[in-house]
Design a protein around this motif. Structure first.
Motif, mmCIF file in Angstrom:
data_model
loop_
_atom_site.group_PDB
_atom_site.id
_atom_site.type_symbol
_atom_site.label_atom_id
_atom_site.label_comp_id
_atom_site.label_asym_id
_atom_site.label_seq_id
_atom_site.Cartn_x
_atom_site.Cartn_y
_atom_site.Cartn_z
ATOM 1 N N ALA A 260 0.809 -1.216 0.000
ATOM 2 C CA ALA A 260 0.000 0.000 0.000
ATOM 3 C C ALA A 260 0.841 1.265 0.000
ATOM 4 C CB ALA A 260 -0.942 0.012 1.206
ATOM 5 N N GLY A 261 2.161 1.146 0.115
ATOM 6 C CA GLY A 261 2.975 2.345 0.092
ATOM 7 C C GLY A 261 4.307 2.150 0.790
ATOM 8 N N SER A 262 5.045 3.264 0.907
ATOM 9 C CA SER A 262 6.392 3.227 1.480
ATOM 10 C C SER A 262 6.665 4.502 2.259
ATOM 11 C CB SER A 262 7.454 3.088 0.374
ATOM 12 O OG SER A 262 7.252 1.941 -0.415
ATOM 13 N N ILE A 263 7.512 4.376 3.281
ATOM 14 C CA ILE A 263 8.064 5.518 3.999
ATOM 15 C C ILE A 263 9.586 5.409 3.901
ATOM 16 C CG2 ILE A 263 8.298 6.726 6.193
ATOM 17 C CD1 ILE A 263 5.479 6.860 5.279
ATOM 18 N N CYS A 264 10.219 6.445 3.384
ATOM 19 C CA CYS A 264 11.668 6.419 3.185
ATOM 20 C C CYS A 264 12.281 7.696 3.767
ATOM 21 C CB CYS A 264 11.982 6.313 1.695
ATOM 22 S SG CYS A 264 13.728 6.092 1.289
ATOM 23 N N PRO A 265 13.399 7.613 4.500
ATOM 24 C CA PRO A 265 14.133 6.394 4.810
ATOM 25 C C PRO A 265 13.495 5.639 5.957
ATOM 26 C CG PRO A 265 15.216 8.234 5.864
ATOM 27 C CD PRO A 265 14.067 8.808 5.067
ATOM 28 N N LEU A 266 13.818 4.379 6.065
ATOM 29 C CA LEU A 266 13.343 3.573 7.177
ATOM 30 C C LEU A 266 14.147 3.932 8.418
ATOM 31 C CD1 LEU A 266 11.754 1.244 8.430
ATOM 32 C CD2 LEU A 266 13.480 -0.316 7.550
ATOM 33 N N LEU A 267 13.460 4.433 9.445
ATOM 34 C CA LEU A 267 14.116 4.768 10.704
ATOM 35 C C LEU A 267 13.885 3.624 11.678
ATOM 36 C CD1 LEU A 267 13.118 8.534 10.977
ATOM 37 C CD2 LEU A 267 15.185 7.527 10.000
#
Length: 435
Positions: A260-267
């Motif tokens: 459904a999506g992405s958050i970048c960068p991965l913390l």
């Protein structure tokens, strides 16, 4: 061919990307000629952009990246959305993927690349590649790297984390600790925990005696879904970024395992660990070396106890490439083209990491139509100074059923949780615009 206005807006003749505050960003180090100069007044020589064909289930993100890199683009996908027509000559596939070879033959001459979905159709990749240069992994590579047992064997041989896989579920527990996955799956669709009612265990329509055809079974690993992006070149895989995958979260609406999506960068705490980074670097080099991967490729995985457990290799431009490009300033299609076609010095990559970028595919909660008021809401959001934008914009009159993807939200933020909250709020607003 791009107009001169379009060229001056998107391309400066030296491969640089426009950056905020009138600066340029060069994917392979700073451009000394253009540093501190406004991007609409280039000093580098102007060369007409080459033509690039992009093909896939959804081609918009790659097409926009290609246009920013200076290509004149033809894009073939399932949607031909409004914003795709703004950056490319858009062709809608009405009989995907059977009509792709014919449609590709109508595009101007030049190289081509594929996006999501085509990795499952090596025969089609081979047929198109027989007529024009392929920037990406050929059919022979696809048949190997999309074989889960071969990938498992390679990873296990190198001592890297490797989840157990099998094509025969006879001795596999039916208690949800294993997953049934389509061999030709994409985007997490149809993945489900294995139990006695699993569709993967039912006879096929063609052969009542043949069960679990087209499926494989993988041990389920708890942890945080993530995706790593690599650039394959000369049997090495350079890590470009790691993003959190939005999968199985109620506010995303999609099915439990659907992307459904992405958050970048991965913390994540594990990302600060040197051993974790070393494992990712070895993973990229191993896959590129053993399978001959070239250009962009992604590895979906689960982060658990300071280890990255690969679950699938996507040997092409992936959905999370878009957020990585927006965050780092590295033009993904430019990198892909140079890795596939030119002598690329990987050591020259210098990404920047200001804040975080999120991407959310908005799925419909109910049946509805994208009407004039829906389009007006999108125009107002995209015309403002907000850090949020709508992409993959459907045409007015498009009808959706519950569970269909409506559009994509892209947003910048300072903190991942605030970004999730903003995306969730905007997703609800967009769904409410359907009539």
């Amino acid at each position: 061919m791009l107009s001169m206005a379009a060229k001056s807006k998107w391309w400066n003749g030296c491969g640089c990307l426009p950056q905020s505050r009138g600066r340029h960003y060069r994917p392979f180090g700073p451009c000394r000629q253009l540093e501190n100069r406004p991007f609409h007044r280039p000093t580098c020589s102007m060369t007409p952009p080459r033509h690039l064909l992009t093909v896939g289930a959804s081609a918009r993100a790659a097409a926009q990246s290609a246009q920013r890199a200076g290509f004149a683009v033809t894009a073939i996908d399932l949607f031909a959305d409004e914003d795709l027509t703004e950056c490319a000559t858009a062709i809608r596939s009405e009989n995907y993927p059977a009509d792709l070879v014919h449609l590709a033959a109508t595009a101007p001459s030049g190289p081509w690349m594929y996006t999501g979905g085509l990795e499952n159709h090596p025969r089609i990749v081979a047929e198109i590649a027989a007529r024009r240069p392929l920037w990406g992994n050929d059919a022979a590579v696809l048949r190997r790297v999309r074989n889960p047992r071969q990938v498992h064997a390679v990873l296990a041989k190198r001592g890297l984390p490797a989840l157990d896989v099998t094509l025969d579920p006879t001795d596999v527990p039916r208690d949800g600790t294993w997953l049934a996955k389509p061999l030709n799956g994409s985007g997490g669709k149809h993945i489900h925990p294995l139990d006695d009612r699993s569709p993967a265990l039912q006879p096929t329509r063609r052969d009542e005696k043949r069960k679990n055809a087209g499926w494989y079974f993988q041990r389920r690993q708890p942890g945080l879904p993530a995706s790593a992006i690599f650039l394959g070149h000369k049997r090495r895989g350079r890590l470009l970024g790691v993003s959190e995958q939005l999968v199985g979260q109620p506010w995303c609406i999609g099915s439990p395992f659907q992307y459904a999506g992405s958050i970048c960068p991965l913390l994540h705490d594990d990302l600060g660990d040197d051993d974790f980074h070393a494992q990712l670097r070895e993973l990229g080099d191993t896959l590129a070396g053993e399978f001959g991967l070239v250009g962009l490729f992604g590895v979906d995985g689960i982060i658990h106890d300071r280890r990255f457990w690969p679950v699938e290799v996507n040997p092409r431009y992936t959905a999370s490439c878009e957020v990585c490009e927006r965050l780092t300033g590295l033009n993904m299609v430019s990198l892909h083209a140079r890795a596939c076609h030119e002598n690329l010095p990987l050591s020259d990559l210098e990404p920047r990491w200001p804040g975080c970028v999120g991407k959310l595919i908005v799925y419909a909660r109910r049946d509805g139509e994208f009407a004039d008021r829906s389009a007006a809401w999108v125009r107002n959001l995209n015309a403002g100074q907000s850090a949020c934008r709508v992409a993959d914009i459907p045409r007015v009159g498009t009808v959706f059923q519950s569970g269909d993807p409506i559009a994509t939200l892209l947003a910048h933020g300072d903190a991942p949780q605030k970004l999730r909250d903003r995306l969730a709020t905007l997703a609800d607003e967009l769904r409410d615009q359907l009539v």
